[in-house]
Write an enzyme that holds these catalytic residues in place. Sequence first.
Site, PDB file in Angstrom:
ATOM      1  N   ALA A 120      -2.657   0.285   7.512  1.00  0.00           N
ATOM      2  CA  ALA A 120      -4.008  -0.194   7.797  1.00  0.00           C
ATOM      3  C   ALA A 120      -5.001   0.784   7.185  1.00  0.00           C
ATOM      4  CB  ALA A 120      -4.247  -0.307   9.302  1.00  0.00           C
TER       5      ALA A 120
ATOM      6  N   LYS B 132      -6.674   7.185  10.201  1.00  0.00           N
ATOM      7  CA  LYS B 132      -7.005   5.755  10.219  1.00  0.00           C
ATOM      8  C   LYS B 132      -7.455   5.267  11.600  1.00  0.00           C
ATOM      9  CE  LYS B 132      -5.666   5.182   5.903  1.00  0.00           C
ATOM     10  NZ  LYS B 132      -5.059   6.480   5.575  1.00  0.00           N
TER      11      LYS B 132
ATOM     12  N   GLY C  67       0.818  -1.209   0.000  1.00  0.00           N
ATOM     13  CA  GLY C  67       0.000   0.000   0.000  1.00  0.00           C
ATOM     14  C   GLY C  67       0.850   1.255   0.000  1.00  0.00           C
ATOM     15  N   SER C  68       0.180   2.394   0.004  1.00  0.00           N
ATOM     16  CA  SER C  68       0.889   3.669  -0.127  1.00  0.00           C
ATOM     17  C   SER C  68       1.808   3.946   1.051  1.00  0.00           C
ATOM     18  CB  SER C  68      -0.121   4.808  -0.299  1.00  0.00           C
ATOM     19  OG  SER C  68      -1.016   4.860   0.796  1.00  0.00           O
TER      20      SER C  68
ATOM     21  N   GLY D 212      -6.743  -4.493   3.488  1.00  0.00           N
ATOM     22  CA  GLY D 212      -7.130  -5.096   2.231  1.00  0.00           C
ATOM     23  C   GLY D 212      -7.571  -4.123   1.170  1.00  0.00           C
ATOM     24  N   GLY D 213      -7.415  -2.826   1.446  1.00  0.00           N
ATOM     25  CA  GLY D 213      -7.740  -1.835   0.429  1.00  0.00           C
ATOM     26  C   GLY D 213      -6.916  -2.026  -0.834  1.00  0.00           C
TER      27      GLY D 213
ATOM     28  N   GLU E 223      -0.840 -10.565   3.333  1.00  0.00           N
ATOM     29  CA  GLU E 223      -0.479  -9.739   4.490  1.00  0.00           C
ATOM     30  C   GLU E 223      -0.710 -10.504   5.790  1.00  0.00           C
ATOM     31  OE1 GLU E 223      -1.456  -5.318   2.591  1.00  0.00           O
ATOM     32  OE2 GLU E 223      -2.960  -6.329   3.797  1.00  0.00           O
TER      33      GLU E 223
END
EC number: 5.3.1.6
Length: 223
Positions: A83, A121, A29-30, A95-96, A103
């Site tokens: 997250a 978040k 992720g980012s 899970g985005g 993971e």
Amino acid sequence: MTQDELKLAVAQAAIAYVVEGEIVGVGTGSTANFFIDELAKIKHKIKGAVASSEATANRLRAHGIAVFDLNDVSSMPVYIDGADEITANGAMIKGGGAALTREKIVASVAKSFVCIADGSKLVDLLGAFPLPVEVIPMARESVIRALNAIGGEARLRMKDGAALLTDNGNIIVDIHGLHIADPVALEARINNIVGVVTVGLFAAQGANVCLLGTADGVKTLQF
């Protein structure tokens, strides 16, 4: 501070949790990408990494960081990942980026899970972010029916006009509109639906530490 600046701050703070001479588990992720870029600066101090997705593996290799197959690794000191939501108890929705299964697998092998996230978040109740579920394709409709019976609205995740496929060749069903009061119980319930690979609730085994990026600096939450 911008959201990217907060992500960079927690990525930099996470380097302190990397154990020299060992293998580190790396998320997707980012925010994880910021961490990978910081990890590259100390790559000579680590043995290598285990990646939770093909995208992460490619980014690690691009930086010259050795990527190990998890089957060749018996233990890791730490897994570092972002997250989509996290509570004050360390339960998370992830899970985005559609990498939730890998993971969860990599995190299960690590001794400690360090979550890196910007302050937005942190939530009181999980569920505003749609809950991802990885599903075997042939079970799509039966799983969607079972998920709708739980509450919320289950929708197939699409990309470019077709069902998004995970690195495992499966599909993602996102549940919208949930208010998750008992994430451990819901995690077990969804994981027991036939055709589900895993759900993006990390509650039974949540984060051990969260490095939270805020306007006042990086805050450390211990669970």
